[in-house]
Design a protein around this motif. Structure first.
Motif, PDB file in Angstrom:
ATOM      1  N   GLU A  18      72.281   9.646 -27.807  1.00 35.59           N
ATOM      2  CA  GLU A  18      72.607   9.984 -26.423  1.00 35.59           C
ATOM      3  C   GLU A  18      72.659   8.718 -25.568  1.00 35.59           C
ATOM      4  N   ALA A  19      73.263   7.659 -26.110  1.00 36.43           N
ATOM      5  CA  ALA A  19      73.311   6.388 -25.388  1.00 36.43           C
ATOM      6  C   ALA A  19      74.041   6.514 -24.050  1.00 36.43           C
ATOM      7  N   GLU A  20      74.967   7.432 -23.969  1.00 38.27           N
ATOM      8  CA  GLU A  20      75.745   7.593 -22.737  1.00 38.27           C
ATOM      9  C   GLU A  20      74.906   8.116 -21.576  1.00 38.27           C
ATOM     10  N   THR A  21      73.880   8.907 -21.883  1.00 39.33           N
ATOM     11  CA  THR A  21      73.172   9.614 -20.817  1.00 39.33           C
ATOM     12  C   THR A  21      71.668   9.384 -20.777  1.00 39.33           C
ATOM     13  N   VAL A  22      71.050   8.951 -21.879  1.00 39.05           N
ATOM     14  CA  VAL A  22      69.576   8.954 -21.940  1.00 39.05           C
ATOM     15  C   VAL A  22      68.956   7.998 -20.931  1.00 39.05           C
ATOM     16  N   GLU A  23      69.584   6.857 -20.696  1.00 39.09           N
ATOM     17  CA  GLU A  23      69.002   5.887 -19.774  1.00 39.09           C
ATOM     18  C   GLU A  23      68.915   6.455 -18.362  1.00 39.09           C
ATOM     19  N   GLY A  24      69.977   7.131 -17.937  1.00 34.16           N
ATOM     20  CA  GLY A  24      69.974   7.721 -16.601  1.00 34.16           C
ATOM     21  C   GLY A  24      68.964   8.843 -16.468  1.00 34.16           C
TER      22      GLY A  24
ATOM     23  N   VAL B 282      66.136   9.232 -18.275  1.00 32.61           N
ATOM     24  CA  VAL B 282      64.798   8.658 -18.274  1.00 32.61           C
ATOM     25  C   VAL B 282      64.496   8.025 -16.919  1.00 32.61           C
ATOM     26  N   ALA B 283      65.460   7.306 -16.372  1.00 28.83           N
ATOM     27  CA  ALA B 283      65.244   6.664 -15.070  1.00 28.83           C
ATOM     28  C   ALA B 283      64.977   7.691 -13.977  1.00 28.83           C
TER      29      ALA B 283
ATOM     30  N   GLY C  82      65.682  11.305 -32.644  1.00 26.14           N
ATOM     31  CA  GLY C  82      66.000  11.927 -33.924  1.00 26.14           C
ATOM     32  C   GLY C  82      66.857  11.074 -34.822  1.00 26.14           C
ATOM     33  N   GLY C  83      66.527   9.799 -34.945  1.00 28.11           N
ATOM     34  CA  GLY C  83      67.270   8.924 -35.851  1.00 28.11           C
ATOM     35  C   GLY C  83      68.569   8.412 -35.265  1.00 28.11           C
ATOM     36  N   SER C  84      68.575   8.103 -33.986  1.00 31.55           N
ATOM     37  CA  SER C  84      69.792   7.621 -33.331  1.00 31.55           C
ATOM     38  C   SER C  84      70.275   6.308 -33.935  1.00 31.55           C
ATOM     39  N   THR C  85      71.590   6.137 -33.966  1.00 32.51           N
ATOM     40  CA  THR C  85      72.195   4.901 -34.465  1.00 32.51           C
ATOM     41  C   THR C  85      73.011   4.184 -33.394  1.00 32.51           C
ATOM     42  N   ASP C  86      72.909   4.660 -32.153  1.00 32.05           N
ATOM     43  CA  ASP C  86      73.744   4.098 -31.084  1.00 32.05           C
ATOM     44  C   ASP C  86      72.944   3.334 -30.033  1.00 32.05           C
ATOM     45  N   GLY C  87      71.691   3.003 -30.324  1.00 31.53           N
ATOM     46  CA  GLY C  87      70.878   2.260 -29.372  1.00 31.53           C
ATOM     47  C   GLY C  87      70.081   3.119 -28.419  1.00 31.53           C
ATOM     48  N   THR C  88      70.089   4.432 -28.618  1.00 31.70           N
ATOM     49  CA  THR C  88      69.351   5.332 -27.726  1.00 31.70           C
ATOM     50  C   THR C  88      67.888   4.940 -27.555  1.00 31.70           C
ATOM     51  N   PRO C  89      67.131   4.632 -28.617  1.00 31.78           N
ATOM     52  CA  PRO C  89      65.710   4.301 -28.428  1.00 31.78           C
ATOM     53  C   PRO C  89      65.490   3.096 -27.519  1.00 31.78           C
ATOM     54  N   ASP C  90      66.269   2.035 -27.706  1.00 29.84           N
ATOM     55  CA  ASP C  90      66.098   0.838 -26.877  1.00 29.84           C
ATOM     56  C   ASP C  90      66.441   1.129 -25.418  1.00 29.84           C
ATOM     57  N   LEU C  91      67.498   1.898 -25.199  1.00 26.02           N
ATOM     58  CA  LEU C  91      67.890   2.246 -23.831  1.00 26.02           C
ATOM     59  C   LEU C  91      66.807   3.073 -23.154  1.00 26.02           C
ATOM     60  N   ALA C  92      66.236   4.016 -23.889  1.00 31.19           N
ATOM     61  CA  ALA C  92      65.192   4.871 -23.323  1.00 31.19           C
ATOM     62  C   ALA C  92      63.948   4.060 -22.993  1.00 31.19           C
ATOM     63  N   ALA C  93      63.556   3.162 -23.883  1.00 30.37           N
ATOM     64  CA  ALA C  93      62.371   2.329 -23.636  1.00 30.37           C
ATOM     65  C   ALA C  93      62.587   1.414 -22.439  1.00 30.37           C
ATOM     66  N   ARG C  94      63.769   0.855 -22.351  1.00 29.80           N
ATOM     67  CA  ARG C  94      64.068  -0.054 -21.235  1.00 29.80           C
ATOM     68  C   ARG C  94      64.033   0.684 -19.894  1.00 29.80           C
TER      69      ARG C  94
END
Length: 326
Positions: free
Chosen positions: A48-54, A56-57, A75-87
């Motif tokens: 969910e790289a497109e939406t997760v950062e927004g 979470v913020a 759930g095993g993202s391959t598009d950078g979702t974990p890093d975006l969420a943590a940031r």
């Protein structure tokens, strides 16, 4: 021809339908402090790289006041979702690494179940991470009934759901599985739940003592199972719903919604069996397990329609109170 709803349903609807505008954040914070409760927010996510950062913020705006803990279950993202969420301010857990003795994480419901072991809030709010119009109101709304009415144990969000078709956003039309399957099932089989506007909404919150005492179904069966089990455990007056405005998200294609409906149907059968209203052994054979095999159809490269079989098996996870987690 329309007729008035039954008096008990109408009374429940009037007493247990809230709005995210019923209280300000500062008022809710005051109630939270008076009651001495803490709040965890959990966002399940997979690619969910497109939406997760927004999203979470938006929730993080409430951190330190209304929200004490913000967790993304990846759930095993391959598009950078974990890093975006943590940031953006979340603590991120790989869902497969939580309760690994139960094997791979089997979808959303499983991730939410596992999240109860890595959060500590007295109240836990679950919010999907694919929301395109992120707002703190999703969390504010979910917490409003729980903090204004201490006898409420579970809250479901409802909202306007625009439907995106052929690149155009239609003002309504979302919630197709609700209207074609879940609402008929609830009206027929669990009438007290018929007053819920969006029983399958992905945004809901509950008190930990309830959530840890009921089983969770894996995948998309989690919402129906949670409602039926909560009804059985604490009654309809402990369930509330709240209007949080509008939710814009990724609309799934019809074939994916069909698989979702199959999973939900399995949960309904399993609950009818548990309530001794239907014998699954008489329907599905000795083990009484609904078949996970689901047949759909697609046109092959040669232009012919062909059957395709998918695995849509739902698994019931036990109440967390019965699991050795720590």
């Amino acid at each position: 021809m329309t007729t008035p709803p039954p008096p008990d349903l109408a009374a429940w609807f009037d007493n247990r339908t809230f709005s995210a505008r019923d209280a300000t954040v500062s008022q809710l914070v005051a109630h939270k402090r008076e009651q001495g409760v803490s709040v965890s927010v959990v966002l399940p996510a997979r690619n969910e790289a497109e939406t997760v950062e927004g999203m979470v913020a938006a929730v993080a705006e409430l951190s330190g006041s209304l929200v004490d803990e913000l967790v993304v279950m990846d759930g095993g993202s391959t598009d950078g979702t974990p890093d975006l969420a943590a940031r953006a301010g979340a603590r991120v857990h790989a869902d497969a690494n939580v309760l690994p003795d139960y094997g791979p994480c089997l979808g959303k419901g499983d991730a939410l179940w596992r999240s109860l072991t890595v959060t500590s809030g007295d109240v836990v709010a679950f919010v999907d991470s694919d929301i395109k119009n992120p707002s703190p109101d999703f969390v504010v709304g979910l917490l409003t009934p729980l903090l204004l009415a201490p006898d409420v144990a579970l809250v479901k969000a409802f909202y306007e759901r625009p439907l995106q078709t052929e690149g155009q956003l239609q003002p309504s039309g979302g919630g197709r599985v609700t209207e074609l399957l879940a609402r008929p099932l609830l009206n027929l089989l669990w009438p007290p739940l018929g007053g819920l506007i969006q029983p399958l909404s992905g945004e809901y919150a509950g008190r930990r003592d309830l959530l840890e005492a009921i089983p969770f179904f894996t995948g998309y069966g989690v919402e129906l199972g949670m409602l039926v089990d909560t009804l059985e455990a604490v009654g309809i007056d402990a369930i509330a719903q709240v209007d949080v405005g509008e939710r814009i998200h990724h609309n799934q294609p019809l074939d994916a919604l069909s698989r979702m409906a199959y999973a939900i149907s399995q949960v309904a059968f399993l609950r009818l069996d548990a309530e001794a209203r239907l014998s699954l052994s008489g329907v599905f054979g000795a083990d009484g397990a609904p078949p996970g095999r689901y047949v759909q159809f697609a046109r092959s490269d040669d232009g012919q329609m062909r059957p395709e079989t998918r695995d849509v098996t739902v698994v019931q996870r036990p109440p967390i109170t019965s699991v050795a987690t720590r």
